[in-house]
Design a protein around this motif. Sequence first.
Motif, short mmCIF file in Angstrom:
data_model
loop_
_atom_site.label_atom_id
_atom_site.label_comp_id
_atom_site.label_asym_id
_atom_site.label_seq_id
_atom_site.Cartn_x
_atom_site.Cartn_y
_atom_site.Cartn_z
N LEU A 425 26.67 -3.99 -13.61
CA LEU A 425 25.67 -3.53 -12.64
C LEU A 425 26.25 -2.52 -11.66
CD1 LEU A 425 23.84 -6.90 -11.89
CD2 LEU A 425 23.13 -5.06 -13.42
N ALA A 426 27.58 -2.38 -11.63
CA ALA A 426 28.19 -1.35 -10.77
C ALA A 426 27.75 0.04 -11.21
CB ALA A 426 29.71 -1.46 -10.82
N ALA A 427 27.37 0.18 -12.48
CA ALA A 427 26.91 1.47 -13.00
C ALA A 427 25.39 1.60 -12.96
CB ALA A 427 27.40 1.67 -14.44
N LEU A 428 24.68 0.60 -12.43
CA LEU A 428 23.22 0.64 -12.41
C LEU A 428 22.67 1.82 -11.59
CD1 LEU A 428 20.53 -0.60 -13.22
CD2 LEU A 428 20.71 -2.15 -11.24
N PRO A 429 23.22 2.13 -10.41
CA PRO A 429 22.71 3.30 -9.68
C PRO A 429 22.80 4.59 -10.49
CG PRO A 429 24.09 1.96 -8.24
CD PRO A 429 24.24 1.40 -9.62
N GLN A 430 23.87 4.73 -11.28
CA GLN A 430 24.01 5.90 -12.13
C GLN A 430 22.91 5.92 -13.20
OE1 GLN A 430 25.91 8.43 -11.83
NE2 GLN A 430 26.01 9.43 -13.82
N SER A 431 22.59 4.76 -13.75
CA SER A 431 21.55 4.68 -14.78
C SER A 431 20.19 5.05 -14.21
CB SER A 431 21.50 3.27 -15.37
OG SER A 431 22.75 2.92 -15.95
N VAL A 432 19.90 4.55 -13.02
CA VAL A 432 18.62 4.88 -12.37
C VAL A 432 18.54 6.36 -12.08
CG1 VAL A 432 17.22 4.51 -10.31
CG2 VAL A 432 18.38 2.57 -11.39
N TRP A 433 19.66 6.94 -11.63
CA TRP A 433 19.69 8.38 -11.34
C TRP A 433 19.42 9.19 -12.61
CZ3 TRP A 433 23.55 12.04 -12.86
CH2 TRP A 433 23.41 13.30 -12.29
N LEU A 434 19.97 8.74 -13.76
CA LEU A 434 19.73 9.43 -15.02
C LEU A 434 18.25 9.38 -15.39
CD1 LEU A 434 22.76 8.27 -17.20
CD2 LEU A 434 22.38 10.56 -16.29
N CYS A 435 17.59 8.25 -15.14
CA CYS A 435 16.16 8.13 -15.45
C CYS A 435 15.34 9.09 -14.61
CB CYS A 435 15.70 6.69 -15.20
SG CYS A 435 16.40 5.48 -16.36
N VAL A 436 15.79 9.38 -13.41
CA VAL A 436 15.10 10.37 -12.56
C VAL A 436 15.46 11.78 -13.01
CG1 VAL A 436 14.92 11.28 -10.20
CG2 VAL A 436 15.04 8.80 -10.58
N ARG A 437 16.71 12.00 -13.32
CA ARG A 437 17.22 13.33 -13.66
C ARG A 437 16.57 13.92 -14.91
NH1 ARG A 437 21.30 16.15 -16.34
NH2 ARG A 437 22.63 17.47 -15.02
N ILE A 438 16.31 13.08 -15.91
CA ILE A 438 15.76 13.59 -17.17
C ILE A 438 14.35 14.14 -16.99
CG2 ILE A 438 14.69 11.41 -17.94
CD1 ILE A 438 15.71 12.07 -20.77
N ARG A 439 13.70 13.78 -15.90
CA ARG A 439 12.34 14.25 -15.64
C ARG A 439 12.30 15.56 -14.87
NH1 ARG A 439 12.23 8.85 -16.40
NH2 ARG A 439 10.30 7.92 -17.19
N ARG A 440 13.48 16.12 -14.61
CA ARG A 440 13.57 17.39 -13.87
C ARG A 440 13.96 18.51 -14.84
NH1 ARG A 440 17.10 15.24 -8.64
NH2 ARG A 440 15.44 13.94 -7.74
N ALA A 441 13.12 19.52 -14.93
CA ALA A 441 13.36 20.62 -15.87
C ALA A 441 14.66 21.35 -15.56
CB ALA A 441 12.18 21.60 -15.82
#
Length: 491
Positions: A425-441
């Motif tokens: 779960l230490a990497a969870l913030p990074q995973s959430v950020w990736l889910c946001v990032r993929i939606r940005r052109a």
Amino acid sequence: AQCPVEPQRSLAESQSLLKIRVLKDFAARVMFVGIFITENVLHTIHFEAEVDGMVAPAIAPLPREAAVCLHLVHIIFGMFGALFVIISGFDTAGRTALTKGTSMMLVFMSTITWTWWINRQGVPYWSMDPYPFWDVRCSADKRNRTVHILKNISIVGALTIFQQIAKYEMQASASKPSFFEGLVTALRPWSLGVTIGPQLVALAVIRRLLGISLPGYTATFMLVLSIMAVQTTANLVNSLKDFERGVDTKETAGDRTLVDGLISKGLLKALILVSLAWWLIFFAWSVVTTNFHPVVVSMAVLGTFLAIGYTAGPAPLKYLGLGDIVVFICFGPGVIAYSCVVLTGAFHWDVVAFTVPVTLYVVATLHANNYRDIEADRRSGARTVAILLGPRASLVYYDLLLLGAHAGAVALGHFRGCAGAWASLAALPQSVWLCVRIRRAATLRTQDDETAKSTMLFGVALGLGILTMPGPEPSRLGFGVTALVVAVLKV
């Protein structure tokens, strides 16, 4: 009178100020980093003694396996960082090589200062005699440590200056991508985290959860390098075939190796042969060493076929909608089963099970690439999972892969009684950020690269958690160290 205007130089004519011009420039670099190369050669020769006598006591009560990993980081970062600094003087990409090299050396200096001088052999600097180092009553040992700590701080300052100069020059004047940059782009070293992540977790499970001794550093290290060679072969074949089929174009390609002419097709094919030969040599050795174990033979043959057949051959699997399944097998159960038998002589379900969450992250890396290339793949006649799902469902699928990796790790830790799995779960913030990032052109083009790097973060978090907390009892130290390492790797 008008002052003459100096003609603007083209990118091809722009030459880095860091480029070696005379022998003195080369000698200065060698004198600066030569000590790092010499030091790390000695670290390699005396590896076992230094792990037991210096590194392990300095990071106690962490297990010895953590000391082995840290000392490997010392050697790899110190050696390659020094070599990058030397390379920076010969290649027009010197600024890139210097920034990467100094970053690696800064990590080396920070960790080696702690293990060798601040907490030398488990005796903290501040617990020595009560006198400051300038006091005549201060012990010789404390003065010696102080000198080395201050010297290392000055080296960190010098490395930072070099790094900043290279960054400022990159901002001030662009340059044409060089041969060195072309090789790096072709080999995609940033993507190797998708191989290293699952292997780190597998090694942690074998050593700490199952309590099985590894055959030795050489065999283990060569195993990981050889599996990385398979991935490199697949990457290079993918670059070649996507270019030949017109999938990669100047306008849309994320892989710029051939579309920008960074290297020739001939060199790319030569790199394919070298990486494939590396793997086949190790494969032959592993088959003989394990007495033709059926798992070793079958999984290695299957993995080789799938890696090359992903984009090559008369019916490329990528274009049949099978890419995600292929990647899951190649980076998950298939390669882990192979590694497990090579290292331990037997197959263990726990090793495969704990690497499944990391493999979901690997599949997410592939999907990020396919989501970005939906239109280009559709025009070429490919049928990737991203095309079959469509843009909106593809985003949900990507989210499920990343968040499912964390949920799977936590579930395994609960049912297997391993508190360390929660450290993922230490990497969870990074995973959430990736889910946001993929939606940005604006950031979509490099989404697959970022996901590959994050696979390494997730693998390190899960592997380090298992190393420090293999049992049901959680540890503040284990969670703290894992979070710190993940943060450092992210930075």
